[in-house]
Motif scaffolding. Structure first.
Motif, mmCIF file in Angstrom:
data_model
loop_
_atom_site.group_PDB
_atom_site.id
_atom_site.type_symbol
_atom_site.label_atom_id
_atom_site.label_comp_id
_atom_site.label_asym_id
_atom_site.label_seq_id
_atom_site.Cartn_x
_atom_site.Cartn_y
_atom_site.Cartn_z
ATOM 1 N N GLU A 87 37.958 54.603 24.116
ATOM 2 C CA GLU A 87 36.962 53.535 24.121
ATOM 3 C C GLU A 87 37.290 52.493 25.186
ATOM 4 O OE1 GLU A 87 35.364 50.177 21.008
ATOM 5 O OE2 GLU A 87 36.066 52.088 20.219
ATOM 6 N N TRP A 88 38.545 52.071 25.268
ATOM 7 C CA TRP A 88 38.936 51.078 26.267
ATOM 8 C C TRP A 88 38.849 51.642 27.678
ATOM 9 C CZ3 TRP A 88 38.938 46.136 25.903
ATOM 10 C CH2 TRP A 88 39.082 45.546 24.643
ATOM 11 N N PHE A 89 39.158 52.921 27.827
ATOM 12 C CA PHE A 89 39.022 53.562 29.132
ATOM 13 C C PHE A 89 37.557 53.531 29.582
ATOM 14 C CE2 PHE A 89 38.136 57.333 31.711
ATOM 15 C CZ PHE A 89 38.967 57.068 32.793
ATOM 16 N N PHE A 90 36.641 53.849 28.676
ATOM 17 C CA PHE A 90 35.217 53.823 29.001
ATOM 18 C C PHE A 90 34.774 52.411 29.382
ATOM 19 C CE2 PHE A 90 30.908 52.908 27.530
ATOM 20 C CZ PHE A 90 30.195 53.734 28.391
ATOM 21 N N TYR A 91 35.165 51.410 28.597
ATOM 22 C CA TYR A 91 34.779 50.032 28.900
ATOM 23 C C TYR A 91 35.378 49.558 30.223
ATOM 24 C CZ TYR A 91 32.832 49.550 24.216
ATOM 25 O OH TYR A 91 32.091 49.697 23.093
ATOM 26 N N ILE B 246 34.390 48.288 35.955
ATOM 27 C CA ILE B 246 34.698 48.487 37.376
ATOM 28 C C ILE B 246 33.451 48.935 38.130
ATOM 29 C CG2 ILE B 246 35.982 49.940 38.993
ATOM 30 C CD1 ILE B 246 38.311 49.834 36.953
ATOM 31 N N VAL B 247 32.690 49.834 37.549
ATOM 32 C CA VAL B 247 31.455 50.293 38.193
ATOM 33 C C VAL B 247 30.450 49.148 38.312
ATOM 34 C CG1 VAL B 247 29.452 51.812 37.897
ATOM 35 C CG2 VAL B 247 31.748 52.707 37.555
ATOM 36 N N ALA B 248 30.321 48.335 37.266
ATOM 37 C CA ALA B 248 29.398 47.203 37.303
ATOM 38 C C ALA B 248 29.806 46.195 38.367
ATOM 39 C CB ALA B 248 29.332 46.535 35.933
ATOM 40 N N VAL B 249 31.088 45.921 38.489
ATOM 41 C CA VAL B 249 31.569 44.985 39.517
ATOM 42 C C VAL B 249 31.320 45.563 40.908
ATOM 43 C CG1 VAL B 249 33.660 43.948 40.490
ATOM 44 C CG2 VAL B 249 33.239 43.825 38.036
ATOM 45 N N ALA B 250 31.532 46.862 41.086
ATOM 46 C CA ALA B 250 31.306 47.488 42.388
ATOM 47 C C ALA B 250 29.833 47.441 42.778
ATOM 48 C CB ALA B 250 31.801 48.930 42.374
ATOM 49 N N ILE B 251 28.938 47.720 41.849
ATOM 50 C CA ILE B 251 27.503 47.681 42.150
ATOM 51 C C ILE B 251 27.058 46.255 42.458
ATOM 52 C CG2 ILE B 251 25.215 47.974 41.112
ATOM 53 C CD1 ILE B 251 26.331 50.452 39.704
#
Length: 70
Positions: free
Chosen positions: A6-10, A15-20
């Motif tokens: 769960e923590w890995f997914f979050y 990270i993806v949200a920050v990159a976008i």
């Protein structure tokens, strides 16, 4: 062990949200610094030419004839 997944997914989603978000902010900065946002009407009209003037649709669905505007 389930909490690790769960923590890995979050973490990955964050990270993806920050990159976008970062790439969107950089794209807006780049467009602003290169003058892409100064004259939007000129840029919008740049795709038209003598074969397809502004306000005259020339494309149509197959099987239907285009309407002629005089």
């Amino acid at each position: 062990m389930e909490w690790i997944n769960e923590w890995f997914f979050y973490g990955l989603a964050f990270i993806v949200a920050v990159a976008i978000t970062g790439s969107a902010v950089y794209a807006l900065y780049w467009a602003s610094s290169k003058g892409q946002l100064r004259d939007l009407e000129k840029g919008a009209a740049s795709i038209f030419d003598d074969k397809e003037p502004i306000g005259q649709p020339t494309d149509f669905f197959p099987g239907k004839t285009p309407k002629r505007h005089h």
